[in-house]
Design a protein around this motif. Structure first.
Motif, mmCIF file in Angstrom:
data_model
loop_
_atom_site.group_PDB
_atom_site.id
_atom_site.type_symbol
_atom_site.label_atom_id
_atom_site.label_comp_id
_atom_site.label_asym_id
_atom_site.label_seq_id
_atom_site.Cartn_x
_atom_site.Cartn_y
_atom_site.Cartn_z
ATOM 1 N N ILE A 12 20.878 43.408 46.188
ATOM 2 C CA ILE A 12 21.010 43.536 44.729
ATOM 3 C C ILE A 12 20.176 44.709 44.212
ATOM 4 C CG2 ILE A 12 20.728 42.358 42.515
ATOM 5 C CD1 ILE A 12 21.009 39.680 44.052
ATOM 6 N N ASP A 32 9.589 48.728 48.698
ATOM 7 C CA ASP A 32 10.252 47.761 49.578
ATOM 8 C C ASP A 32 9.510 47.759 50.918
ATOM 9 O OD1 ASP A 32 13.469 46.562 49.594
ATOM 10 O OD2 ASP A 32 12.308 46.570 51.456
ATOM 11 N N ASP A 58 4.507 46.575 51.074
ATOM 12 C CA ASP A 58 4.570 45.110 50.971
ATOM 13 C C ASP A 58 4.025 44.719 49.596
ATOM 14 O OD1 ASP A 58 4.155 42.359 51.192
ATOM 15 O OD2 ASP A 58 3.512 42.490 53.285
ATOM 16 N N SER A 84 15.268 35.937 51.096
ATOM 17 C CA SER A 84 16.363 35.428 50.263
ATOM 18 C C SER A 84 17.364 34.513 50.974
ATOM 19 C CB SER A 84 17.122 36.625 49.673
ATOM 20 O OG SER A 84 17.804 37.321 50.702
ATOM 21 N N TYR A 159 13.462 27.971 50.403
ATOM 22 C CA TYR A 159 13.759 29.185 49.616
ATOM 23 C C TYR A 159 13.730 28.887 48.121
ATOM 24 C CZ TYR A 159 16.677 32.552 47.107
ATOM 25 O OH TYR A 159 17.159 33.438 46.165
ATOM 26 N N LYS A 163 11.176 30.148 45.094
ATOM 27 C CA LYS A 163 11.613 30.877 43.898
ATOM 28 C C LYS A 163 11.221 30.094 42.638
ATOM 29 C CE LYS A 163 13.695 34.232 43.652
ATOM 30 N NZ LYS A 163 13.298 35.684 43.650
ATOM 31 N N ASN A 189 25.637 36.062 44.522
ATOM 32 C CA ASN A 189 26.195 37.418 44.414
ATOM 33 C C ASN A 189 26.995 37.759 45.667
ATOM 34 O OD1 ASN A 189 24.024 39.596 42.546
ATOM 35 N ND2 ASN A 189 24.224 37.397 42.288
#
Ligand SMILES: NC(=O)c1ccc[n+]([C@@H]2O[C@H](COP(=O)([O-])OP(=O)(O)OC[C@H]3O[C@@H](n4cnc5c(N)ncnc54)[C@H](O)[C@@H]3O)[C@@H](O)[C@H]2O)c1
Length: 353
Positions: A12, A32, A58, A84, A159, A163, A189
């Motif tokens: 994304i 990233d 990181d 993710s 996960y 989040k 997505n």
């Protein structure tokens, strides 16, 4: 605007970076860590732009993150960096705790410190945007109910729990430290440059390679699907027009059973790349042991972002999946091959023995 994107080499984040560089005058800095999910090739169309910069970092590295804030001086942060994949969170939750929770904490603290050095005028314009998932809400019965912004959190997987924890941290930093934050919770997505551990690219590439198409359980789990470029536009709209402190749910109005998604891909491939023996790709489908704790149904009420910010998705599932299958067909020998050269061999992940 100057926008700092974390996780911008991922699926994304790279779509957001490509859109910003190609369609706006904004300056973009991507940070990233370049885990297995990060791929600079996804940023190739924009990497040479004078408005684009990249740093391998990181988000748990506080000194490194502070340095980026001080050098780039963002007007907004779009925080997407995360582990993710639900299946991987079952095999190794530790990375999810580090990146998704501690990493978000580091980003919030770095943003808070950076804000104290800004003029009050610039501080008022600053926004920390956390990109999150609808999975924080747990799952729904198949009764037409929808996730709303005030739905209680009930995450099921390591996960989604990580989040949910990061969402709570972001809200707490907003409330306690007056950090201007906004959160978006989005449905599944799909689209170009998605790592082929996720359902749609895995099915496309396995189908083309003559491998089995694994369906977890009986394939009746329902997800709402959003084309990634619609998501990129939605979150940019939130950064430009969203109200600090608010949460916006983002969805595609495309509820589908997993098996329906797989059938749609097989039917498109039958049309676009028919097999020599004229049999259907559907024959490669194989039902496998379900994912532990598998959520039954996700469905988003995306009415708030449409009413208040004027965003709605442009792609239907049919148009988006057509574009996606075409992209994987065109990039099968390039992007896809190189991504699959790494350690991931499309093996089953996330099974508890
Ligand atoms: N994919 C979806 O369907 C979906 C739906 C809703 C929300 N989200 C959220 O959107 C965000 C992006 O998802 P995605 O699908 O693009 O994920 P992705 O796995 O494709 O990309 C994640 C990126 O983050 C980077 N990263 C991981 N750990 C890092 C660290 N410690 N420091 C810096 N970078 C790190 C990776 O290298 C990768 O480039 C995530 O926060 C995810 O929770 C995803």
């Amino acid at each position: 605007m100057k926008i700092l994107i974390t996780g911008g080499a991922g699926f994304i984040g790279s779509a957001v970076a490509r859109m910003l560089i190609n369609e706006t005058d904004d300056e973009v800095c991507v940070i990233d860590k370049m885990t297995y999910a990060g791929n600079l090739e996804s940023l190739a169309p924009v990497i040479k732009s004078p408005n684009f910069s990249f740093k391998q970092l990181d988000i748990c590295d506080r000194l490194g993150v502070d340095a980026v804030f001080n050098e780039f001086k963002p007007d907004a942060v779009m925080h997407l960096a995360a582990e993710s994949h639900v299946d991987r969170s079952i095999d190794s939750p530790g990375e999810f705790i580090n990146t998704n929770i501690t990493g978000t904490y580091v980003m919030l603290e770095a943003a808070r410190k950076y804000l104290t050095g800004l003029s009050s005028e610039n501080a008022k314009k600053f926004l920390f945007h956390h990109v999150s998932t609808d999975e924080v809400y747990g799952d729904l019965d198949d009764d037409g109910s929808l996730f709303r912004e005030d739905t209680s959190y009930a995450p099921s997987s390591p996960y989604s729990a990580s989040k949910a924890a990061s969402d709570h941290l972001v809200r707490a930093w907003g409330r306690t430290f007056n950090l201007p934050i906004v959160i978006t919770n989005c449905s599944n997505n799909y689209g170009p440059c998605q790592f082929p551990e996720k359902l749609i690219p895995l099915i496309i590439l396995n189908a083309l390679d003559g491998k089995t198409l694994p369906i977890y359980g009986n394939g009746s789990q329902i997800r709402d699907w959003l084309f990634v470029e619609d998501h990129a536009k939605a979150i940019y709209r939130v950064v430009r027009k969203g109200i600090a402190g608010e949460t916006y749910n983002i969805g595609g109005h495309n509820e589908k059973k997993n098996i329906e998604v797989v059938h749609a891909i097989c039917d498109l491939l039958d049309e676009l790349q028919p097999k020599e023996d004229k049999t259907s790709y559907r024959q490669q489908i194989s039902f496998v042991t379900d994912r532990p704790g598998h959520d039954l149904r996700y469905a988003i009420d995306a009415g708030k972002i449409e009413r208040e910010l004027g965003w709605k998705p442009q792609e239907t599932f049919e148009s988006g999946i057509h574009k996606t299958v075409l992209w994987y067909l065109e990039n099968r020998d390039g992007w896809c091959k190189r991504v699959l050269d790494g350690s991931y061999k499309r093996e089953r992940l996330g099974v508890i023995s």
